[in-house]
Scaffold this active site. Structure first.
Site, PDB file in Angstrom:
ATOM      1  NE  ARG A 175      -3.130  -3.063   0.430  1.00 26.28           N
ATOM      2  CZ  ARG A 175      -3.534  -3.971   1.313  1.00 26.28           C
ATOM      3  NH1 ARG A 175      -2.822  -4.198   2.409  1.00 26.28           N
ATOM      4  NH2 ARG A 175      -4.625  -4.657   1.087  1.00 26.28           N
ATOM      5  CG  ASP A 339      -6.235 -12.126   2.736  1.00 22.12           C
ATOM      6  OD1 ASP A 339      -5.353 -12.471   1.917  1.00 22.12           O
ATOM      7  OD2 ASP A 339      -6.390 -10.947   3.085  1.00 22.12           O
ATOM      8  CD  GLU A 340      -9.653  -8.844   3.160  1.00 19.52           C
ATOM      9  OE1 GLU A 340     -10.179  -8.256   4.121  1.00 19.52           O
ATOM     10  OE2 GLU A 340      -8.691  -8.361   2.507  1.00 19.52           O
ATOM     11  CD1 TRP A 406      -7.205 -13.215   8.643  1.00 18.66           C
ATOM     12  CD2 TRP A 406      -8.028 -11.191   9.051  1.00 18.66           C
ATOM     13  NE1 TRP A 406      -8.113 -12.932   7.645  1.00 18.66           N
ATOM     14  CE2 TRP A 406      -8.635 -11.686   7.880  1.00 18.66           C
ATOM     15  CE3 TRP A 406      -8.386  -9.925   9.513  1.00 18.66           C
ATOM     16  CZ2 TRP A 406      -9.588 -10.968   7.154  1.00 18.66           C
ATOM     17  CZ3 TRP A 406      -9.339  -9.197   8.793  1.00 18.66           C
ATOM     18  CH2 TRP A 406      -9.915  -9.719   7.623  1.00 18.66           C
ATOM     19  CG  ASP A 433      -4.356  -1.669  10.403  1.00 18.69           C
ATOM     20  OD1 ASP A 433      -4.364  -2.459  11.370  1.00 18.69           O
ATOM     21  OD2 ASP A 433      -5.039  -1.862   9.372  1.00 18.69           O
ATOM     22  CD1 TRP A 481      -3.247  -5.230   8.457  1.00 17.88           C
ATOM     23  CD2 TRP A 481      -2.410  -5.679   6.436  1.00 17.88           C
ATOM     24  NE1 TRP A 481      -3.216  -6.603   8.306  1.00 17.88           N
ATOM     25  CE2 TRP A 481      -2.712  -6.908   7.080  1.00 17.88           C
ATOM     26  CE3 TRP A 481      -1.871  -5.713   5.144  1.00 17.88           C
ATOM     27  CZ2 TRP A 481      -2.484  -8.145   6.475  1.00 17.88           C
ATOM     28  CZ3 TRP A 481      -1.646  -6.953   4.543  1.00 17.88           C
ATOM     29  CH2 TRP A 481      -1.959  -8.140   5.208  1.00 17.88           C
TER      30      TRP A 481
END
EC number: 3.2.1.52
Length: 772
Positions: A175, A339-340, A406, A433, A481
């Site tokens: 990011r 994930d996701e 998580w 974060d 993150w």
């Protein structure tokens, strides 16, 4: 004359006592040792101090002291060299002890004459050296020569060993990219606190950060993006910074970092995301998607529908990538994400549906499991194991996969019960974060609230597991993150000193943890951070405000800090507090009139953090009992002072600690007054941020009860009215004396086709309920 002699003697004894008190040894070590027995006296380092390796000790053990020797050389001007001539004084003696249980265990015995260290392996000697470093004056971290300092360590005997073999810290460089120097500094801090794993998150939708020589476009195109969203993900409409940004690490740079970490007994685990979080890769090679693109490297945060396709060519591509990754990193583990991963594209993809038929898979969740299992089998052939986020449990878990839990601890519990290894990293305690202070002056974060003490309070061994299942909990990790951390200074601010709490939770058994002792050690560590030039957070000293019910005033505000021995001074008239403002000694009434409370924390007359600043609104619901009940009969309550009736309006972004969130069936909220109240106005404040599927209710009907048993309606407000009023629903009536009020909430429900997030269930965020 006798009186005069007595006075002199008394004064002399007082001075001796004062001197003795001033010389009392302190042991500010994080993580705290397993066992420490203090003793009198100090060992002093000087120009003649040497390092001696005992019989059978490997010559490479000398390298375990390189940081300590460097610090003593830079800050103290002392050269500590190895000298195997037998000496009994002014020497650090290293001895082999093969009876110690773990490779990282050590025994450290400090006397005025010498320092003796016993360990089984070089890692143990390295951790003993880090303990010595923390026992030295904090100025040992200075980058310049420091004069007029006694370079001493207090005498004691330490027997130390970690409870967990895996003690990890994660960094997302996708990011927002981190320079090589920043990554090395990060590893330095991991080593100082006896953590041993650096989880390097190298690929995601917003950037591909590792050179893959067979596929150069991954870094030529995937490592850079042309725009980045400004503000919070929940803000709408979107605003953009159109500056091109990015970066990547060459394979030579990665080898350099791996060697740097190995010197500090830190293992690097790379993460290569699959099958989701793949936009940067697909922008570079769209042929490995289901739709064919085109794509651009994402400048938004979140989860995206375009993922790796399950065609054979995609697996060939990923195996080629993993070949180069596995060849670079000596770690036994490679993290593959997992994930996701939305299934939208797979459901519409002919190739993916054919894959499901060929493999006998009943749904797309099993397709994801197939994907993960296939990658696990391939990496196993290269002598590697996989780690995945807890979504890899869905559809069936690969037999040798390690699960990183998580989304709370449920995934870790399920995996351990199945016999899979687990790393615990629940977001509610281990996501750095999240906000670490409630002060509005905090930099923008994703949401949540994880202060230092919450990290420290985390219990890594779930009570739900059996003794036999505990062996599958390898350890814990905190995650960083970086969506809302664009600069190095901001990343440091969010990490330090919370990482110290992580280190102690990872090193000590639960029974040995002691927050009071830990909090007394933190100031010393923060002083070290100052000499290191780190931009650490002062949230440890910031004021925490909690509203609690009060029989006389309805609600009062209690102020505190995480740091011990602090003084708090405050004002209630909106003026800025000073060291001369009233001293806080107890709760401040906040519900009888609108006030602004401002407060500062002080230590030794010095202001230690930004001011606490909170406006409290007049509210007859303050401190009253709240009953929340959904249509399925689930009931929860707040006994006053909760975020629905704390006299504080919720702030954005959503997900902060000051909102009550709910997603489910229709519900009611009932306020039970401790005594009859005369009211004329009811206000229900909710958020209406449709871009993140947050909708004000479809309808709210307001009821009052004058006898405490029967209710009658006094009005209702529809969604369209609330949306036009920024989520506020308000009804007024002639003055009524009531015992209860109730709000019947009709949830907005599934997001319709013409709205963002169509087909998804909407969520409700509420704060505040106001009664006047």
């Amino acid at each position: 004359m006798r009186l005069k002699k007595y006075t002199y003697l008394t004064a002399l004894l007082f001075l001796i006592a004062s001197f003795s008190f001033a010389q009392k040894n302190e042991y500010n070590i994080i993580p705290a040792p397993l066992n420490l027995k203090p003793s009198k006296g100090i060992f002093i380092f000087n120009e003649a101090t040497s390092l001696q390796l005992g019989k059978g000790v490997s010559p490479e053990v000398e390298n375990a002291f390189f940081i300590l020797k460097d610090r003593l050389n830079t800050a103290a001007g002392l050269m500590i060299t190895a000298n195997n001539t037998a000496r009994s004084k002014n020497v650090i003696i290293c001895r082999q002890n093969n009876s110690l249980e773990k490779k990282e265990s050590y025994i450290l015995n400090i006397t005025p004459a010498k320092i003796e260290i016993e360990a089984r392996e070089p890692a143990g000697f390295f951790y003993a050296a880090q303990t010595l470093r923390q026992l030295l004056p904090v100025t040992i971290e200075s980058k310049d020569l420091v004069s007029n300092i006694k370079w001493s360590v207090p005498c004691c005997r330490i027997e130390d060993s970690p409870v967990f073999s895996y003690r990890g810290l994660h960094l997302d460089v996708c990011r927002n990219f981190a320079s090589l120097d920043e990554v090395k500094t990060y590893i330095d801090q991991i080593a100082l606190l006896k953590l041993n794993i650096f989880h390097w998150h190298l690929t995601d939708d917003q950037g591909w950060r590792i050179e893959i020589r067979k596929y150069p476009k991954l870094t030529e195109m995937g490592a850079f993006r042309d725009r980045t969203m400004k503000g919070h993900h929940n803000d709408y409409p979107r605003q953009w910074d159109n500056t091109r940004t990015g970066g990547y690490y060459t394979q030579e740079e990665i080898k350099e970092v791996i060697a740097y970490a190995a010197e500090r007994f830190v293992t690097i685990i790379p993460e290569i995301e699959m099958p989701g979080h793949a936009t940067a890769a697909l922008a570079s090679y769209p042929e490995y998607s289901c739709s064919g693109g085109p794509f651009e490297v994402e400048g938004r945060w979140g989860v995206f529908n375009d993922v790796f396709c399950t065609r054979e060519e995609t697996f060939d591509f990923l195996e080629d990538v993993l070949d180069e990754v596995a060849g670079l990193f000596p770690s036994e583990y490679i993290h593959i994400g997992g994930d996701e991963c939305p299934k939208v594209r797979w459901k519409r993809c002919h190739a993916c549906q054919e894959r499901m038929k060929e493999e006998g898979l009943k749904d797309e969740h099993e397709l994801q499991s197939y994907f993960v299992r296939r990658m696990e089998k391939y990496l196993k052939g290269k002598g590697k194991k996989i780690i995945g986020w807890d979504e890899i449990l869905e559809g069936g878990l690969a037999p040798d996969a390690t699960v990183m839990s998580w989304r709370g601890i449920a995934g870790g519990i399920a995996a351990a019960r199945q016999g899979n290894d687990v790393i615990m990293t629940p977001s509610e305690a281990m996501y750095f974060d999240f906000y670490q202070s409630r002060l509005p002056s905090q930099p923008l974060a994703i949401g949540g609230y994880v202060p230092l003490e919450k990290v420290y309070a985390y219990k890594a061994m779930p009570d739900e597991l059996t003794e036999d299942q505990y062996k599958h909990i390898l350890g814990i990790q905190a995650n960083v993150w970086t969506e809302y951390m664009p600069t190095r200074a901001q990343r440091e601010y969010m990490i330090f000193p919370r990482v110290a709490a992580l280190a102690e939770v990872a090193w000590l058994p639960e029974a040995k943890k002691n927050y009071k002792r830990f909090s007394s050690d933190i100031p010393s560590l923060m002083q070290r951070y100052s000499y290191m030039g780190l931009n650490y957070s002062d949230a440890f000293y910031s004021i925490i405000g909690n509203t609690v019910p009060d029989k006389e005033t309805g609600l009062k505000l209690e102020l505190s800090t995480s740091a011990p021995g602090m003084q708090i001074r405050y004002t209630v008239d909106g003026t800025e507090p000073t060291i001369e403002s009233p001293l806080y000694t107890g709760g401040i009434p906040v519900s009888d009139k609108e006030i602004v409370v401002k407060a500062i924390s002080l230590k030794d007359g010095k202001i230690m953090s930004p001011p606490y600043n909170q406006t409290f609104i007049v509210n007859k619901a303050a401190g009253q009992q709240i009953i929340f009940e959904d249509a399925q009969g689930n009931i929860s309550g707040q006994n006053g002072g909760g975020n629905l009736t704390d006299c504080i309006m919720g702030k954005f972004p959503l997900g902060r600690f000051d909102w009550f969130s709910y997603a489910g069936s229709d519900a009611t909220v009932t306020i039970v007054f401790d005594k009859p109240k005369t009211i004329s106005e009811l206000i229900f404040s909710s958020a209406n941020q449709n871009n993140v599927y947050v909708y004000s209710p479809r309808n709210i009907e307001f009821f009052i009860s004058e006898d405490g048993g029967t209710f009658r309606s006094i009005g209702n407000v529809k969604h369209e009215q609330m949306a036009a009023a920024d989520g506020k629903a308000e009804v007024t009536t002639s003055p009524l004396t009531v015992k209860k009020v109730k709000m019947a909430i009709s949830m907005y429900g599934v997001v319709p086709k013409d709205k963002i997030g169509a087909g998804n269930p909407s969520a409700l965020f509420v704060d505040e309920i106001i009664v006047r």
